[in-house]
Motif scaffolding. Structure first.
Motif, PDB file in Angstrom:
ATOM      1  N   LEU A 286     -20.180  11.097 -19.337  1.00 54.41           N
ATOM      2  CA  LEU A 286     -19.370  12.150 -19.939  1.00 54.41           C
ATOM      3  C   LEU A 286     -19.627  13.430 -19.150  1.00 54.41           C
ATOM      4  O   LEU A 286     -20.765  13.884 -19.056  1.00 54.41           O
ATOM      5  CB  LEU A 286     -19.737  12.356 -21.414  1.00 54.41           C
ATOM      6  N   PRO A 287     -18.597  14.021 -18.586  1.00 51.96           N
ATOM      7  CA  PRO A 287     -18.820  15.170 -17.702  1.00 51.96           C
ATOM      8  C   PRO A 287     -19.054  16.471 -18.466  1.00 51.96           C
ATOM      9  O   PRO A 287     -18.686  16.602 -19.639  1.00 51.96           O
ATOM     10  CB  PRO A 287     -17.509  15.248 -16.923  1.00 51.96           C
ATOM     11  N   THR A 288     -19.661  17.409 -17.784  1.00 49.35           N
ATOM     12  CA  THR A 288     -19.696  18.798 -18.217  1.00 49.35           C
ATOM     13  C   THR A 288     -18.838  19.599 -17.253  1.00 49.35           C
ATOM     14  O   THR A 288     -18.451  19.109 -16.194  1.00 49.35           O
ATOM     15  CB  THR A 288     -21.128  19.347 -18.222  1.00 49.35           C
ATOM     16  N   GLY A 289     -18.547  20.837 -17.604  1.00 51.92           N
ATOM     17  CA  GLY A 289     -17.745  21.639 -16.691  1.00 51.92           C
ATOM     18  C   GLY A 289     -16.952  22.696 -17.409  1.00 51.92           C
ATOM     19  O   GLY A 289     -17.257  23.084 -18.539  1.00 51.92           O
ATOM     20  N   THR A 290     -15.904  23.155 -16.754  1.00 53.82           N
ATOM     21  CA  THR A 290     -15.057  24.215 -17.295  1.00 53.82           C
ATOM     22  C   THR A 290     -13.641  24.027 -16.760  1.00 53.82           C
ATOM     23  O   THR A 290     -13.432  23.341 -15.754  1.00 53.82           O
ATOM     24  CB  THR A 290     -15.599  25.604 -16.908  1.00 53.82           C
ATOM     25  N   THR A 291     -12.689  24.634 -17.414  1.00 54.74           N
ATOM     26  CA  THR A 291     -11.295  24.580 -16.963  1.00 54.74           C
ATOM     27  C   THR A 291     -10.963  25.826 -16.152  1.00 54.74           C
ATOM     28  O   THR A 291     -11.266  26.944 -16.568  1.00 54.74           O
ATOM     29  CB  THR A 291     -10.342  24.451 -18.161  1.00 54.74           C
ATOM     30  N   ARG A 292     -10.368  25.634 -14.995  1.00 56.19           N
ATOM     31  CA  ARG A 292      -9.913  26.738 -14.166  1.00 56.19           C
ATOM     32  C   ARG A 292      -8.428  26.568 -13.880  1.00 56.19           C
ATOM     33  O   ARG A 292      -7.910  25.449 -13.868  1.00 56.19           O
ATOM     34  CB  ARG A 292     -10.699  26.801 -12.855  1.00 56.19           C
ATOM     35  N   SER A 293      -7.765  27.684 -13.613  1.00 62.48           N
ATOM     36  CA  SER A 293      -6.334  27.660 -13.334  1.00 62.48           C
ATOM     37  C   SER A 293      -6.089  27.975 -11.867  1.00 62.48           C
ATOM     38  O   SER A 293      -6.655  28.931 -11.316  1.00 62.48           O
ATOM     39  CB  SER A 293      -5.601  28.667 -14.209  1.00 62.48           C
ATOM     40  N   TYR A 294      -5.258  27.149 -11.234  1.00 61.22           N
ATOM     41  CA  TYR A 294      -4.856  27.351  -9.849  1.00 61.22           C
ATOM     42  C   TYR A 294      -3.331  27.440  -9.803  1.00 61.22           C
ATOM     43  O   TYR A 294      -2.648  26.429 -10.001  1.00 61.22           O
ATOM     44  CB  TYR A 294      -5.326  26.199  -8.967  1.00 61.22           C
ATOM     45  N   HIS A 295      -2.829  28.640  -9.573  1.00 57.55           N
ATOM     46  CA  HIS A 295      -1.384  28.851  -9.451  1.00 57.55           C
ATOM     47  C   HIS A 295      -0.628  28.270 -10.643  1.00 57.55           C
ATOM     48  O   HIS A 295       0.430  27.643 -10.503  1.00 57.55           O
ATOM     49  CB  HIS A 295      -0.866  28.245  -8.140  1.00 57.55           C
ATOM     50  N   GLY A 296      -1.200  28.462 -11.831  1.00 54.97           N
ATOM     51  CA  GLY A 296      -0.552  28.019 -13.052  1.00 54.97           C
ATOM     52  C   GLY A 296      -0.888  26.605 -13.480  1.00 54.97           C
ATOM     53  O   GLY A 296      -0.449  26.172 -14.551  1.00 54.97           O
ATOM     54  N   TYR A 297      -1.642  25.879 -12.680  1.00 52.79           N
ATOM     55  CA  TYR A 297      -2.054  24.524 -13.039  1.00 52.79           C
ATOM     56  C   TYR A 297      -3.508  24.542 -13.509  1.00 52.79           C
ATOM     57  O   TYR A 297      -4.408  24.979 -12.775  1.00 52.79           O
ATOM     58  CB  TYR A 297      -1.929  23.577 -11.841  1.00 52.79           C
ATOM     59  N   ASP A 298      -3.730  24.093 -14.733  1.00 51.36           N
ATOM     60  CA  ASP A 298      -5.077  24.020 -15.271  1.00 51.36           C
ATOM     61  C   ASP A 298      -5.778  22.764 -14.760  1.00 51.36           C
ATOM     62  O   ASP A 298      -5.205  21.668 -14.789  1.00 51.36           O
ATOM     63  CB  ASP A 298      -5.053  23.994 -16.802  1.00 51.36           C
ATOM     64  N   VAL A 299      -7.006  22.946 -14.303  1.00 58.01           N
ATOM     65  CA  VAL A 299      -7.795  21.844 -13.747  1.00 58.01           C
ATOM     66  C   VAL A 299      -9.141  21.790 -14.471  1.00 58.01           C
ATOM     67  O   VAL A 299      -9.839  22.816 -14.573  1.00 58.01           O
ATOM     68  CB  VAL A 299      -8.028  22.029 -12.237  1.00 58.01           C
ATOM     69  N   TRP A 300      -9.488  20.634 -14.970  1.00 56.76           N
ATOM     70  CA  TRP A 300     -10.814  20.434 -15.554  1.00 56.76           C
ATOM     71  C   TRP A 300     -11.810  20.254 -14.405  1.00 56.76           C
ATOM     72  O   TRP A 300     -11.822  19.246 -13.719  1.00 56.76           O
ATOM     73  CB  TRP A 300     -10.824  19.219 -16.472  1.00 56.76           C
ATOM     74  N   GLU A 301     -12.612  21.278 -14.177  1.00 56.41           N
ATOM     75  CA  GLU A 301     -13.602  21.235 -13.102  1.00 56.41           C
ATOM     76  C   GLU A 301     -14.870  20.574 -13.638  1.00 56.41           C
ATOM     77  O   GLU A 301     -15.904  21.205 -13.866  1.00 56.41           O
ATOM     78  CB  GLU A 301     -13.888  22.640 -12.567  1.00 56.41           C
ATOM     79  N   GLY A 302     -14.780  19.261 -13.815  1.00 56.41           N
ATOM     80  CA  GLY A 302     -15.888  18.513 -14.381  1.00 56.41           C
ATOM     81  C   GLY A 302     -16.884  18.061 -13.334  1.00 56.41           C
ATOM     82  O   GLY A 302     -16.561  17.947 -12.146  1.00 56.41           O
ATOM     83  N   VAL A 303     -18.104  17.804 -13.779  1.00 52.29           N
ATOM     84  CA  VAL A 303     -19.159  17.307 -12.907  1.00 52.29           C
ATOM     85  C   VAL A 303     -19.989  16.259 -13.641  1.00 52.29           C
ATOM     86  O   VAL A 303     -20.058  16.241 -14.873  1.00 52.29           O
ATOM     87  CB  VAL A 303     -20.100  18.438 -12.417  1.00 52.29           C
ATOM     88  N   TYR A 304     -20.609  15.383 -12.865  1.00 52.50           N
ATOM     89  CA  TYR A 304     -21.632  14.457 -13.341  1.00 52.50           C
ATOM     90  C   TYR A 304     -23.003  15.005 -12.958  1.00 52.50           C
ATOM     91  O   TYR A 304     -23.099  16.012 -12.244  1.00 52.50           O
ATOM     92  CB  TYR A 304     -21.441  13.077 -12.712  1.00 52.50           C
ATOM     93  N   SER A 305     -24.049  14.328 -13.391  1.00 52.95           N
ATOM     94  CA  SER A 305     -25.389  14.787 -13.049  1.00 52.95           C
ATOM     95  C   SER A 305     -26.265  13.631 -12.601  1.00 52.95           C
ATOM     96  O   SER A 305     -26.050  12.477 -13.002  1.00 52.95           O
ATOM     97  CB  SER A 305     -26.042  15.500 -14.241  1.00 52.95           C
TER      98      SER A 305
END
Length: 527
Positions: A286-305
């Protein structure tokens, strides 16, 4: 198509090209930093390159200039099939062999000319300019039956394979000005827009490449649609998209962006990880992370550990998925907040897994199986695929808890006979030179996985079983890695032009991954 400073240097330079063009980089490796194994780092890498080139030379038909997919460890009996990736890898390996002084400029030019001339006559898909996936290296004929079994082959146009060939054509056009026009014609005829689905995969609105297409309906799953490049032809696309960010397939997206055939926002059209939450608890972590927006597109910037390190995983947890594009594209240079960090941590994760599993060696990536055939190897916990690419012969599957969702069934397994492949260590050179060279010394001297064509394709570390053959894909990755190390990333310089700097570089620079060293202590190499 394009001309760069490197092209002007190449046009004017003779055998002294490396020292003239990249004196600081060349001197940095040539100085007294030894590899602690009987010779300087440069001498060791030059020896590796010379032997690796011998395998590529042996598997290449001199009349067509097409490199077979593989060859036996004694450099006899090359395979009876080749792919666009194999051909592309031979092209950039030829340039590298020339730049390292293994072959002279005239020999390199004639080899490149032979391959380009054959490419001009190969059968292609006319509506896209793309090459089919399998050809006979001796004749250049498109394969419709498999040479080894006689089974039928449904001719396929692969997104990623065409990407590697096109990338090599860019390199040839810059590295050998006398062949620039010929290489440019081939490159300019390839339309990567044919692979790009503007609707994207599920949950990815920025658009995503399909895995490829057939121009005749195949027996299995396919999606019939007008070709995405607007040619009016019908294509039968794969039912899957290349929807993960850390994938070797991103080379095709990069090329499409450079050419203006794919929008730069496509870098927001792939998953860093699958989304969080129990609906996605089938993924490895299950990833952790944050959502960021690129030119109007939301991207879940998830990571593993892994061992306190956070990173963007690949699908299978293998080295070549993560690092092969970095051989030709300056991802770490352009992506300070993304690829530079992620590549370093990916290498550290591979190294840590080798120690944690008790192998004593590391470097997990798809390769020949030491016991026959071909297998996908990786660090299971570093890949999104739930059953993972295992790192051992036994295919040990790690299954950890997904807190609040599922309990792990095998969180702390005992690993078996680990399988390492040398090409993975070479991919790690920019991020831990000392660690990579130490690992390679052990594979050569202690495990004995070295032959007349350089490192054999893989070795099982506990049993000592060796896959005594060479794959042109893996050998060409090794050549590229050594060439970059000894010439100051010359292949990347050949690849990059004004369009790459103005279209692709800004798109990579704006990426912000959630990767972080966390509690881990970085093991620094010689750099």
């Amino acid at each position: 198509m394009r001309r760069s400073t490197r092209a002007l240097i190449a046009a004017a330079a003779t055998a002294g090209l490396i020292a003239t063009a990249m004196p600081a980089a060349a001197d940095a490796v040539a100085t007294g930093r030894g590899d602690h194994g009987g010779g300087s780092t440069r001498e060791t890498l030059e020896r590796y390159a010379e032997d690796t080139w011998a395998s590529l030379d042996a598997m290449t038909d001199p009349d067509t200039g097409l490199a077979a997919d593989n060859i036996e460890g004694d450099l006899t009996d090359p395979g009876a099939y080749t792919s666009p990736t194999n051909i592309g890898g031979y092209l950039w390996s030829t340039v590298t062999a020339r730049d390292l002084g293994i072959i002279d400029r005239r020999d390199a030019r004639e080899r490149l000319r032979t391959t380009l001339t054959t490419l001009e006559r190969l059968e292609r898909n006319e509506a896209s300019g793309m090459f089919y996936n399998w050809y006979d290296p001796a004749t250049g004929e498109k394969l419709t039956t498999w040479p080894e079994s006689g089974d039928p082959v449904e001719p396929f146009l692969s997104t990623v394979d065409n990407g590697w060939l096109a990338a090599a054509l860019r390199i040839v056009a810059e590295a050998e000005p006398r062949l620039a026009r010929q290489a440019d014609r081939l490159y300019d005829s390839m339309d990567f827009g044919a692979f790009f689905d503007p609707a994207g995969a599920a949950g990815l609105e920025a658009g995503t490449n399909r895995g490829g297409f057939w121009d005749a309906e195949p027996a299995g799953c396919s999606v019939a649609a007008p070709m995405y490049n607007g040619s009016g032809e019908t294509a039968f696309y794969t039912c899957h998209h290349y929807d993960t960010t850390v994938s070797e397939s991103r080379i095709a997206t990069y090329l499409g962006i450079i050419n203006g055939q794919i929008p730069s926002t496509a870098l927001a059209g792939t998953h860093r990880t699958m989304p969080p939450g129990c609906d996605w608890a089938w993924q490895e972590q299950l990833p952790t992370g944050t959502t960021r927006s690129y030119h109007g597109y939301d991207v879940w910037e998830g990571v593993y550990s892994y061992d306190g390190m956070s990173f963007v995983p690949s699908w299978g947890g293998s080295m070549f998925e993560a690092l092969m594009p970095d051989l030709l594209v300056p991802e770490a240079q352009w992506g300070h907040r993304s690829w530079a960090l992620n590549h370093s941590i990916t290498v550290a994760v591979q190294e840590a897994h080798g120690a944690d599993a008790g192998y004593g060696y590391w470097g997990f990536s798809p390769a020949s199986n030491p016991f026959g055939g071909y297998s996908e190897y990786g660090v299971d916990l570093a890949g999104m695929r739930s059953d993972g690419y295992a790192s051992d012969v036994e295919k040990t599957d790690v299954d950890i808890d997904r807190p609040g969702c599922t309990m792990g069934t095998n969180p702390d397994p005992t690993f078996g006979d680990g399988v390492v492949t040398p090409h993975a260590s070479f991919l790690a050179l920019p991020y831990d030179r000392a660690g990579a060279l130490k690992n390679l010394r052990g594979i050569e001297n202690d495990l004995g996985a070295y032959g007349p064509g350089g490192f054999y394709d893989s070795v099982a570390v506990h049993s000592g079983t060796i896959a005594e053959r060479y794959l042109s894909l893996d050998q060409s990755m090794i050549m590229a890695a050594i060439g970059n190390e000894l010439t100051g990333d010359t292949l990347k310089d050949y690849f990059v032009d004004r369009a790459a700097r103005t279209r692709l570089a800004p798109a990579i620079r704006e990426l912000v991954f959630s990767a972080d060293w966390g509690s881990a202590k970085k093991e620094t190499g010689e750099r």
